[in-house]
Scaffold this active site. Structure first.
Site, PDB file in Angstrom:
ATOM      1  N   ASP A 104       0.944  -1.264   0.045  1.00 33.83           N
ATOM      2  CA  ASP A 104       0.077  -0.020   0.142  1.00 33.83           C
ATOM      3  C   ASP A 104       0.797   1.102   0.152  1.00 33.83           C
ATOM      4  OD1 ASP A 104      -2.229  -1.574   0.123  1.00 33.83           O
ATOM      5  OD2 ASP A 104      -2.297  -1.518   2.121  1.00 33.83           O
TER       6      ASP A 104
HETATM    7  N1  URA Z   1      -1.280  -5.974   3.593  1.00 29.38           N
HETATM    8  C1  URA Z   1      -1.794  -5.136   3.590  1.00 29.38           C
HETATM    9  O1  URA Z   1      -2.795  -4.549   4.207  1.00 29.38           O
HETATM   10  N2  URA Z   1      -1.221  -3.851   3.135  1.00 29.38           N
HETATM   11  C2  URA Z   1       0.000  -4.175   2.330  1.00 29.38           C
HETATM   12  O2  URA Z   1       0.483  -3.015   1.765  1.00 29.38           O
HETATM   13  C3  URA Z   1       0.605  -5.282   2.368  1.00 29.38           C
HETATM   14  C4  URA Z   1      -0.206  -6.261   2.798  1.00 29.38           C
END
Ligand code: URA
Length: 240
Positions: A104
């Site tokens: 993310d």
């Molecule tokens: N899970 C998440 O919620 N976000 C990420 O960036 C990676 C795994």
């Protein structure tokens, strides 16, 4: 000699299966002749084109990035935000690389980038269950029962998550937050955040520490990267 769909996948055209569909649809030519048969073998000297556009045979490159916060995990962003690929480009990397999976915008940590479309597609396939370890700072302190729920699987989007490993690392002095290590094999959208939310502990910060046997040793923080060593590439290939 390599199978046409493998060469296409390695050049980042599409996955092997999607490349087979392009071949079947008559969109692929080898040295100017349309090929619709599967299993045709080509060499690096054969000119392969999709919809008339020649595919590029770049040397295959593999990079490991310590992704900083505030960067998009894709090759391009419609809104013009900085991407993980921009970071490497700014440092002189010229190949058409892209990230293997996503972190993310606000997640930091280990991210693999490559122009080896074939390996990337396989690593992202749930079937191969690549193990990933995350450190999450969450609101509140997880109970033993909640840790067990995470290990056994929680409902995310109507589907139970696969067994995970968990470890409570520390609780803040004021008991308002804690840090937990979570090891999972899946890569569903916002998976870690949604798993922790499901047990009542929203994620405040998320960092990915390991990807299979790869870790961030030697890549301190915020946009540092390095090329994978040949034996590290070999290990990943053996995995899939
Ligand atoms: N899970 C998440 O919620 N976000 C990420 O960036 C990676 C795994």
């Amino acid at each position: 000699m390599e199978r046409l769909q493998k060469v296409m996948a390695e050049a980042g055209v599409a996955s092997r299966r999607a490349s087979e569909k392009l071949i079947a649809a008559g969109r692929v030519t080898v040295n100017g002749k349309t090929v619709t048969q599967q299993g045709v073998k080509v060499t690096k000297n054969d000119q392969v084109a999709v919809d008339g556009v020649p595919i590029k045979h770049e040397p295959l490159k593999y990079f490991l990035l310590n992704k900083p916060r505030g960067v998009i995990s894709s090759a391009h962003d419609d809104k013009g935000r900085r991407t993980v690929v921009d970071i490497l480009k700014e440092d002189g990397v010229e190949e058409r690389i892209y990230p293997v999976g996503r972190l993310d915008y606000d997640t930091t940590g280990i991210l693999l980038l490559t122009n080896d479309g074939d390996l990337a597609n396989k690593l992202m396939h749930p079937k191969f269950e690549v193990e990933k370890t995350y450190i999450a700072k969450v609101r509140g302190v997880l109970t033993n029962r909640e840790m067990k729920q995470l290990r056994q699987g929680v409902m995310v989007d109507g589907r139970k998550t696969k067994p995970a490993k968990t470890k409570l690392l520390e609780a803040a002095d004021d008991w308002q937050s804690s840090r937990v290590r979570l090891t999972i094999h899946e890569g569903r959208y916002h998976q870690v955040k949604r798993m922790l939310k499901a047990v009542g502990h929203p994620v405040m910060k998320l960092h990915r520490e390991t990807y299979d046997t790869l870790n961030l040793v030697g890549l301190p923080s915020g946009g540092q990267w390095r090329e994978l060593r040949p034996q590290e590439v070999k290990k990943l290939k053996n995995l899939v």
